[in-house]
Design an enzyme around this catalytic site. Structure first.
Site, PDB file in Angstrom:
ATOM      1  N   LYS A 101       0.859  -1.195   0.000  1.00  0.00           N
ATOM      2  CA  LYS A 101       0.000   0.000   0.000  1.00  0.00           C
ATOM      3  C   LYS A 101       0.894   1.245   0.000  1.00  0.00           C
ATOM      4  O   LYS A 101       1.824   1.350   0.807  1.00  0.00           O
ATOM      5  CB  LYS A 101      -0.886  -0.009   1.244  1.00  0.00           C
ATOM      6  CG  LYS A 101      -2.278   0.535   1.039  1.00  0.00           C
ATOM      7  CD  LYS A 101      -3.076   0.420   2.339  1.00  0.00           C
ATOM      8  CE  LYS A 101      -4.540   0.616   2.126  1.00  0.00           C
ATOM      9  NZ  LYS A 101      -5.300   0.647   3.384  1.00  0.00           N
TER      10      LYS A 101
HETATM   11  O1  G3P Z   1      -8.177   1.521   5.224  1.00  0.00           O
HETATM   12  C1  G3P Z   1      -8.461   2.575   4.368  1.00  0.00           C
HETATM   13  C2  G3P Z   1      -9.815   3.160   4.647  1.00  0.00           C
HETATM   14  O2  G3P Z   1     -10.783   2.146   4.588  1.00  0.00           O
HETATM   15  C3  G3P Z   1      -9.881   3.950   5.951  1.00  0.00           C
HETATM   16  O3  G3P Z   1     -11.219   4.208   6.288  1.00  0.00           O
HETATM   17  O4  G3P Z   1     -12.813   4.827   8.084  1.00  0.00           O
HETATM   18  O5  G3P Z   1     -10.398   5.530   8.294  1.00  0.00           O
HETATM   19  O6  G3P Z   1     -11.916   6.608   6.601  1.00  0.00           O
HETATM   20  P1  G3P Z   1     -11.603   5.338   7.388  1.00  0.00           P
END
Ligand code: G3P
Length: 215
Positions: free
Chosen positions: A83
Site C-alpha cells: 500500500k
Molecule cells: O483503510 C483505508 C480506509 O478504509 C480507511 O477508512 O474509516 O479511516 O476513513 P476510514
C-alpha cells in the site's frame, strides 16, 4: 464484487472469514495501532489465515524508502500487496514495484485525477476514500462513477477498491457502479445480512412450525 475486510483484528477477520465473505484484507497504520499488536506478527497471522490479497502500508515518504519497506513486507507472506500513499514519490514507487511484478494499492485517493495517475503508474488497486469525502459534504460515490468511466475508457487493468466504507449503502452503490472491491469494516459487513422483515419473518415461521412440528 470482492469484499476485503478493513481491519487488523484477527478475531474480527476470523469471524468474517468463517462466513466465506473475505476475499482479502486491507490494513493501515491506524488499524495496526488499534490492533495493538506487533505489526509483523499481525500481518503474518492474517496472511496465513486469508489466502487473498493482504494490503500492508508503507510509511516512508520517498520512493526508495517505500521500495525498501516493500522488500521487507513481501517476506511476511505470499499474498502481500504493498500500500502506497498518493504522492509523486508514491507513484515512482508504484512504477518500480509494478515493473518488478509486485502488486500495489494506492491509498488516500480523493479525486478521479489521482486515480488516473495511479492507474498510469501501474497500480494494481486504487483506494478512493468515499466515507471521508461524505464526511466533508462531498459525494464520495460520485468519484467512484467517474473513476469507473475513466478506467473503462482506457481499459486500465487497475481495480477500484472502494475504501472508507461507512454503511451498506456504500457497498450497494459501489456494486451498482461496478467497482471491483469494497473494503469493509467487519461491523458493516454484518449489517448486510440484516432486515427487520427477515427477522420478523423467521420468528413467524418458527412460531407457526410449532403448530405441526412433531416433538
Ligand atoms: O483503510 C483505508 C480506509 O478504509 C480507511 O477508512 O474509516 O479511516 O476513513 P476510514
Amino acid at each position: 464484487m470482492e469484499f476485503f475486510i478493513d481491519s487488523a483484528d484477527i478475531s474480527e477477520i476470523q469471524k468474517a472469514h468463517a462466513m466465506g465473505l473475505v476475499d482479502g484484507v486491507t490494513t493501515n497504520p491506524t488499524l495496526i495501532k488499534k490492533a495493538n499488536r506487533d505489526h509483523e506478527q499481525t500481518i503474518r497471522e492474517i496472511s496465513g489465515l486469508i489466502p487473498g490479497p493482504i494490503s500492508v502500508e508503507t510509511l516512508s515518504e520517498t520512493a526508495d524508502g517505500m521500495v525498501a519497506e516493500a522488500d521487507i513486507y513481501l517476506k511476511w507472506g505470499k499474498n502481500i500487496v504493498i500500500k502506497v500513499i498518493m504522492t509523486p514519490e508514491g507513484m515512482k514507487a508504484v512504477r518500480i514495484l509494478s515493473e518488478r511484478g509486485v502488486r500495489t494499492n494506492v491509498t488516500l485517493v480523493f479525486t478521479p485525477a489521482q486515480a488516473l495517475i495511479a492507474a498510469k503508474a501501474g497500480a494494481t488497486y486504487v483506494s478512493p476514500f468515499v466515507g471521508r469525502l461524505d464526511d466533508i459534504g462531498q459525494a464520495g460515490m460520485g468519484i467512484i462513477e467517474q473513476i469507473r468511466q475513466i478506467f473503462d475508457n482506457y481499459s486500465f487493468k487497475t481495480k477500484i477498491l472502494v475504501a472508507s466504507v461507512r454503511n451498506p449503502i456504500h457497498i450497494l452503490d459501489a456494486a451498482l457502479i461496478g467497482a471491483d472491491v469494497a473494503t469493509v469494516p467487519p461491523a458493516t459487513l454484518m449489517q448486510l445480512f440484516k432486515h427487520p422483515l427477515t427477522d420478523s419473518g423467521v420468528q413467524a415461521f418458527l412460531q407457526d412450525a410449532k403448530a405441526w412440528q412433531t416433538a
